[in-house]
Design a protein around this motif. Sequence first.
Motif, PDB file in Angstrom:
ATOM      1  N   TYR A 133     -76.015  -1.903 -36.659  1.00 35.93           N
ATOM      2  CA  TYR A 133     -74.591  -1.663 -36.805  1.00 35.93           C
ATOM      3  C   TYR A 133     -74.205  -0.367 -36.096  1.00 35.93           C
ATOM      4  O   TYR A 133     -75.008   0.559 -36.007  1.00 35.93           O
ATOM      5  CB  TYR A 133     -74.225  -1.541 -38.282  1.00 35.93           C
ATOM      6  CG  TYR A 133     -74.661  -2.694 -39.130  1.00 35.93           C
ATOM      7  CD1 TYR A 133     -75.859  -2.632 -39.831  1.00 35.93           C
ATOM      8  CD2 TYR A 133     -73.888  -3.845 -39.238  1.00 35.93           C
ATOM      9  CE1 TYR A 133     -76.281  -3.697 -40.614  1.00 35.93           C
ATOM     10  CE2 TYR A 133     -74.298  -4.910 -40.021  1.00 35.93           C
ATOM     11  CZ  TYR A 133     -75.500  -4.834 -40.704  1.00 35.93           C
ATOM     12  OH  TYR A 133     -75.913  -5.886 -41.480  1.00 35.93           O
ATOM     13  N   ARG A 185     -66.337  -1.289 -36.763  1.00 39.03           N
ATOM     14  CA  ARG A 185     -67.782  -1.428 -36.943  1.00 39.03           C
ATOM     15  C   ARG A 185     -68.279  -2.596 -36.110  1.00 39.03           C
ATOM     16  O   ARG A 185     -67.819  -3.723 -36.264  1.00 39.03           O
ATOM     17  CB  ARG A 185     -68.160  -1.650 -38.406  1.00 39.03           C
ATOM     18  CG  ARG A 185     -69.659  -1.574 -38.632  1.00 39.03           C
ATOM     19  CD  ARG A 185     -70.078  -1.657 -40.074  1.00 39.03           C
ATOM     20  NE  ARG A 185     -70.201  -3.038 -40.523  1.00 39.03           N
ATOM     21  CZ  ARG A 185     -71.023  -3.418 -41.495  1.00 39.03           C
ATOM     22  NH1 ARG A 185     -71.777  -2.528 -42.108  1.00 39.03           N
ATOM     23  NH2 ARG A 185     -71.067  -4.691 -41.866  1.00 39.03           N
ATOM     24  N   SER A 192     -71.476  -5.040 -34.961  1.00 41.60           N
ATOM     25  CA  SER A 192     -72.735  -5.588 -35.473  1.00 41.60           C
ATOM     26  C   SER A 192     -73.451  -6.323 -34.360  1.00 41.60           C
ATOM     27  O   SER A 192     -72.814  -6.863 -33.449  1.00 41.60           O
ATOM     28  CB  SER A 192     -72.473  -6.560 -36.624  1.00 41.60           C
ATOM     29  OG  SER A 192     -71.799  -5.931 -37.686  1.00 41.60           O
ATOM     30  N   THR A 198     -80.704  -6.727 -37.739  1.00 41.97           N
ATOM     31  CA  THR A 198     -79.325  -6.406 -37.388  1.00 41.97           C
ATOM     32  C   THR A 198     -79.149  -4.906 -37.227  1.00 41.97           C
ATOM     33  O   THR A 198     -79.719  -4.120 -37.994  1.00 41.97           O
ATOM     34  CB  THR A 198     -78.360  -6.918 -38.472  1.00 41.97           C
ATOM     35  OG1 THR A 198     -78.515  -8.333 -38.599  1.00 41.97           O
ATOM     36  CG2 THR A 198     -76.922  -6.601 -38.114  1.00 41.97           C
ATOM     37  N   GLN A 209     -71.033   2.118 -36.653  1.00 41.92           N
ATOM     38  CA  GLN A 209     -69.793   2.509 -37.291  1.00 41.92           C
ATOM     39  C   GLN A 209     -69.117   3.546 -36.411  1.00 41.92           C
ATOM     40  O   GLN A 209     -69.695   4.612 -36.158  1.00 41.92           O
ATOM     41  CB  GLN A 209     -70.060   3.090 -38.678  1.00 41.92           C
ATOM     42  CG  GLN A 209     -68.812   3.569 -39.402  1.00 41.92           C
ATOM     43  CD  GLN A 209     -67.861   2.446 -39.742  1.00 41.92           C
ATOM     44  OE1 GLN A 209     -68.273   1.385 -40.193  1.00 41.92           O
ATOM     45  NE2 GLN A 209     -66.567   2.663 -39.528  1.00 41.92           N
TER      46      GLN A 209
END
Length: 120
Positions: free
Chosen positions: A79, A19, A21, A77, A81
């Motif tokens: 992300y 993941r 970020s 933020t 995945q």
Amino acid sequence: QVQLVESGGGLVQAGGSLRLSCVASGRTFSSYAMGWFRQPPGKEREFVAVVRWTGGSSYADSVKGRFFISRNNAKNTVYLQMNSLKPEDTAVYYCAYSLYYEPGRAPDYWGQGTQVTVSS
């Protein structure tokens, strides 16, 4: 100006997950879009995924069903995945920030990049 700081890259075996970020700071805008691009070794940078301020997302065909992008607006933020990773996913992954979303429009700001290496 907007600053982007990525984290979460590394080395993983094929079939594994990672993941990524990316935190945006500085003068952020309410209707921005954030996303990810990648640059495989010896190749040009390519689009991976984007999430718009509305929450809608788009993916490159090569990652559909394996990668999932999400965002936390309160934390500025985004992300990524990444599941079922393949050796061909090996690349430097760049976070990108656009003041507004428009298909084909180049991002306004870039992160420094984080290396993802998938071993076979």
